[in-house]
Enzyme design. Structure first.
Site, short mmCIF file in Angstrom:
data_model
loop_
_atom_site.label_atom_id
_atom_site.label_comp_id
_atom_site.label_asym_id
_atom_site.label_seq_id
_atom_site.Cartn_x
_atom_site.Cartn_y
_atom_site.Cartn_z
N ASP A 1 0.86 -1.19 0.00
CA ASP A 1 0.00 0.00 0.00
C ASP A 1 0.90 1.24 0.00
O ASP A 1 2.12 1.14 0.19
CB ASP A 1 -0.91 -0.01 1.23
CG ASP A 1 -1.90 1.16 1.25
OD1 ASP A 1 -2.42 1.52 0.17
OD2 ASP A 1 -2.14 1.72 2.33
N SER A 2 0.27 2.40 -0.16
CA SER A 2 1.03 3.65 -0.08
C SER A 2 1.36 4.01 1.36
O SER A 2 2.21 4.86 1.60
CB SER A 2 0.20 4.78 -0.70
OG SER A 2 -1.04 4.87 -0.01
N GLY B 1 -3.30 9.25 -3.97
CA GLY B 1 -4.52 9.87 -4.50
C GLY B 1 -4.26 11.13 -5.32
O GLY B 1 -5.05 11.48 -6.19
N CYS C 1 -4.48 -1.64 -2.09
CA CYS C 1 -4.65 -0.21 -2.34
C CYS C 1 -5.50 -0.04 -3.59
O CYS C 1 -5.11 -0.51 -4.67
CB CYS C 1 -3.28 0.44 -2.54
SG CYS C 1 -3.35 2.17 -3.01
N THR D 1 -6.24 2.81 -5.10
CA THR D 1 -5.69 3.85 -5.98
C THR D 1 -4.61 3.27 -6.89
O THR D 1 -4.49 3.65 -8.05
CB THR D 1 -5.09 5.00 -5.12
OG1 THR D 1 -6.03 5.31 -4.09
CG2 THR D 1 -4.82 6.23 -5.94
N CYS E 1 -11.03 2.76 -0.29
CA CYS E 1 -9.64 3.07 0.02
C CYS E 1 -9.34 2.27 1.28
O CYS E 1 -10.13 2.31 2.24
CB CYS E 1 -9.46 4.56 0.28
SG CYS E 1 -7.85 4.97 1.01
N THR E 2 -8.25 1.54 1.28
CA THR E 2 -7.99 0.62 2.39
C THR E 2 -7.66 1.34 3.70
O THR E 2 -7.68 0.73 4.76
CB THR E 2 -6.86 -0.35 2.01
OG1 THR E 2 -5.74 0.41 1.53
CG2 THR E 2 -7.31 -1.33 0.96
N HIS E 3 -7.39 2.64 3.62
CA HIS E 3 -7.18 3.40 4.86
C HIS E 3 -8.49 3.60 5.64
O HIS E 3 -8.47 3.78 6.85
CB HIS E 3 -6.63 4.80 4.55
CG HIS E 3 -5.16 4.85 4.29
ND1 HIS E 3 -4.58 4.31 3.16
CD2 HIS E 3 -4.15 5.40 5.02
CE1 HIS E 3 -3.27 4.54 3.21
NE2 HIS E 3 -2.99 5.19 4.32
N1 DGL Z 1 -4.85 3.10 0.69
C1 DGL Z 1 -4.95 3.64 -0.61
C2 DGL Z 1 -6.19 3.14 -1.35
O1 DGL Z 1 -6.74 2.12 -1.04
C3 DGL Z 1 -4.80 5.11 -0.88
C4 DGL Z 1 -4.24 6.12 0.00
C5 DGL Z 1 -3.44 7.19 -0.78
O2 DGL Z 1 -2.27 6.96 -0.96
O3 DGL Z 1 -4.01 8.21 -1.20
O4 DGL Z 1 -6.62 3.74 -2.29
#
Ligand code: DGL
Length: 256
Positions: A3-4, A36, A67, A69, A182-184
């Site tokens: 992930d990011s 993003g 992720c 994105t 978004c996984t966050h």
């Molecule tokens: N966790 C990421 C997702 O699922 C994105 C967070 C980001 O880097 O903007 O899209």
């Protein structure tokens, strides 16, 4: 698990339950966070480059792009660039949302990048043409989740403002499902529940992604190694601060 930032941990915790004998390498591409905001060609080149190095170094049995994105942009390019290596992507759970909604009003909460993707638009056309789908791109939620998980603080008013556009009322009907694309975001779901104008189903695909990964793995492979060596976290910046280290430690990961 890639992930990011820390968002992929929401998938890792499900994967651990399903694959307790596997060893995990968690990669946070924090040098490039947030994804993003990136332009598509630059982000694609960047992720392909990072993966080339990761696969050469760790040789995983499978890679989970935890992720949205990234997946909605590069999953096909990754499969093409590394043929034979299995990738599991994470894309907005639009199909299950369309199957479950009763009002027909569904919102997809994601990063601005995921909202812009043709991949996301195609999911709506292919699976949710009978629904009214509102795409909501949030500039701030991924960063708010990072702060919350590292420092334990969340600005509730900011969460309220970011999720507000998800709530639609039309002809006496209301949005009944919000896809967490978004996984966050699952890390903030309790704050979202608290600040939402009415109750909805918050769809988190983490378990489904972990199940997909399990289904692609060879049942015999990887277990022996897992008991000998612990799981590690890699930060591409090489600069995990103490809060990040503590968080990873809480997830049973040692920062490499
Ligand atoms: N966790 C990421 C997702 O699922 C994105 C967070 C980001 O880097 O903007 O899209």
């Amino acid at each position: 698990m890639f992930d990011s930032g820390i968002g992929g941990l929401t998938v890792l915790r499900e994967a651990r339950v399903l694959m307790p004998d596997r060893r995990f390498v968690y990669v946070a591409d924090d040098a490039a966070f947030p994804y993003g905001a990136w332009e598509e060609p630059a982000l694609q080149d960047h992720i392909l480059g990072v993966f080339g190095r990761l696969l050469a170094r760790h040789d995983p049995a499978i890679s989970v792009i935890a992720c949205n994105t990234a997946s909605t942009l590069v999953i096909d390019a990754l499969r093409k660039a590394f043929p034979g290596h299995p990738f599991v992507g994470t894309v907005p759970a639009i199909k299950p949302a369309a199957e479950r909604t009763r009002s027909g009003l569904v919102s997809v909460l994601a990063t601005p990048g995921t909202v812009r993707r043709q991949y996301t638009r195609d999911l709506i056309t292919n699976w949710a043409s009978k629904c009214h789908v509102r795409l909501v791109g949030s500039d701030r939620l991924a960063s708010l989740a990072e702060i919350y998980m590292r420092d334990g603080f969340v600005d509730e008013e900011a969460v309220r403002a970011e999720i507000a556009p998800c709530f639609v009322e039309r002809d006496g009907l209301r949005t009944d499902i919000v896809v967490l694309a978004c996984t966050h975001y699952p890390f903030l779901v309790n704050r979202m529940r608290k600040t939402a104008p009415w109750p909805v189903d918050w769809l988190d695909p983490a378990e489904a992604i972990a199940r997909r990964a399990l289904s692609l793995l060879d049942p015999g492979g990887g277990g022996a190694e897992a008991t000998e060596r612990g799981d590690v976290a890699i930060f591409t910046s090489g600069k995990a601060d103490s809060a990040a280290r503590r968080l990873m430690h809480g997830f049973g990961l040692t920062v490499a």
